[in-house]
Design an enzyme around this catalytic site. Structure first.
Site, mmCIF file in Angstrom:
data_model
loop_
_atom_site.group_PDB
_atom_site.id
_atom_site.type_symbol
_atom_site.label_atom_id
_atom_site.label_comp_id
_atom_site.label_asym_id
_atom_site.label_seq_id
_atom_site.Cartn_x
_atom_site.Cartn_y
_atom_site.Cartn_z
ATOM 1 N N ALA A 114 0.802 -1.235 0.000
ATOM 2 C CA ALA A 114 0.000 0.000 0.000
ATOM 3 C C ALA A 114 0.829 1.277 0.000
ATOM 4 O O ALA A 114 0.260 2.367 0.023
ATOM 5 C CB ALA A 114 -0.995 0.032 1.151
ATOM 6 N N ALA A 115 2.157 1.190 -0.071
ATOM 7 C CA ALA A 115 2.949 2.412 -0.121
ATOM 8 C C ALA A 115 2.634 3.221 -1.386
ATOM 9 O O ALA A 115 2.492 4.447 -1.342
ATOM 10 C CB ALA A 115 4.440 2.079 -0.058
ATOM 11 N N GLY A 116 2.506 2.524 -2.513
ATOM 12 C CA GLY A 116 2.142 3.216 -3.747
ATOM 13 C C GLY A 116 0.745 3.800 -3.692
ATOM 14 O O GLY A 116 0.487 4.886 -4.240
ATOM 15 N N ASP A 117 -0.173 3.100 -3.029
ATOM 16 C CA ASP A 117 -1.533 3.626 -2.879
ATOM 17 C C ASP A 117 -1.549 4.853 -1.977
ATOM 18 O O ASP A 117 -2.301 5.806 -2.219
ATOM 19 C CB ASP A 117 -2.453 2.541 -2.309
ATOM 20 C CG ASP A 117 -2.602 1.365 -3.248
ATOM 21 O OD1 ASP A 117 -2.507 1.568 -4.473
ATOM 22 O OD2 ASP A 117 -2.811 0.242 -2.759
#
Length: 306
Positions: free
Chosen positions: A249-252
């Site tokens: 979820a870092a990209g999200d």
């Protein structure tokens, strides 16, 4: 006045398996934990934007199973308008996520209800949200629903953002309705057929995505920051140093943080820093939705890095 962020995308039940290292093909390894979290790129990005203070509406679908009701509770718990989330017969989207000791991950996704997000549903749900200022979509729902979201957002006068993850055969004509396209370096390489290993290469790939029709392309590169391109300019943004625990979820968080910043009227350069800070903080906590930072934490990191 804050703009409303409308997120069109997936909602998943995430089953997270912790293990010392990833297994090789045909190998069995022992895990050390099993956790259940809310996830899905759409829900992650909606929660990320909401926790940074943006008013958020979500359009998507959950199943008629217990996971569907649980996911609706997560949406409501973060103050997100879930009127655009349909319930369809069958299972909700589900992801099985392996996370090793270094924080790297592998993800297998079962689309479930997310495969039943139709273009008609998106069009009707968008029509019921008259104050959309930003429309943000990802690749975990059917392509015709994404195309409709971008077109409806453009027709409503909203700024449109597309995160092409996972990469599929997206129609090139869709890019004309995208103000910002945000792939990571691997996705940019798949979309353009170009190398993205260096800053120069990644910037060239971003330029290619702009030539395909997008107003601006931002290529995220993990600890190496991000590069961006428009028709007449290019630039880069550094990353924030953190000790990663889990990069799920870092990209999200980056996409949701950037959308929230744009909803406040910040410039692209300022929004990139918000997105980078949100993504860095998300990598310091295990899980998808549980890892998404609040506004106070993001502002503190942005100000500390100024």
């Amino acid at each position: 006045m804050l703009s409303r962020v409308v997120v069109v995308g997936s909602l998943n039940l995430d089953l997270v398996i912790g293990l010392a290292r990833m297994p090789d093909s045909g190998e069995t390894v022992m895990g050390d934990r099993l956790e259940q979290h809310a996830g899905g790129k759409g829900l992650n990005q909606a929660v990320a934007a909401a926790r940074l203070g943006a008013p958020v509406s979500m359009i998507g679908a959950v199943g008629s199973d217990p996971s569907g009701e649980w996911l609706r509770g997560v949406v409501a718990g973060d103050g997100i308008d879930g009127a655009g989330i349909a319930t369809v017969d069958g299972i909700s989207g589900t992801a099985v996520i392996e996370v090793d000791a270094s924080g790297a991950n592998r993800i297998v996704v079962i689309a479930g209800a997310n495969e039943h997000v139709t273009a008609d549903h998106v069009a009707r749900a968008m029509a019921a949200i008259p104050d959309a200022g930003i429309v943000l979509a990802q690749g975990e729902i059917p392509t015709d629903a994404i195309v409709t979201a971008m077109r409806a957002g453009r027709e409503a006068g909203a700024r449109t953002i597309f995160n092409p993850a996972p990469v599929r055969e997206y129609p090139e004509s869709m890019y004309a309705d995208i103000d910002l396209v945000i792939p990571n370096e691997h996705e940019a390489a798949q979309l353009t057929g170009m190398d993205t290993a260096t800053t120069v290469d990644a910037t060239d790939a971003a330029r290619t995505l702009v030539r395909m029709g997008a107003g601006c392309a931002i290529v995220t590169r993990g600890v190496r920051g991000a590069v961006w391109a428009t028709a007449d300019a290019t630039g880069s943004c550094g990353s924030f140093h953190v000790v990663p625990v889990d990069t799920v979820a870092a990209g999200d968080a980056f996409c949701g943080g950037l959308a929230a910043a744009l909803a406040e009227g910040l410039s692209i350069s300022e929004a990139l820093r918000w997105g980078s800070a949100a993504g860095a903080l998300a990598a310091t906590v295990a899980g998808a939705v549980p890892s998404l930072p609040d506004r106070e934490s993001v502002e503190a990191l942005v100000n500390a890095g100024s």
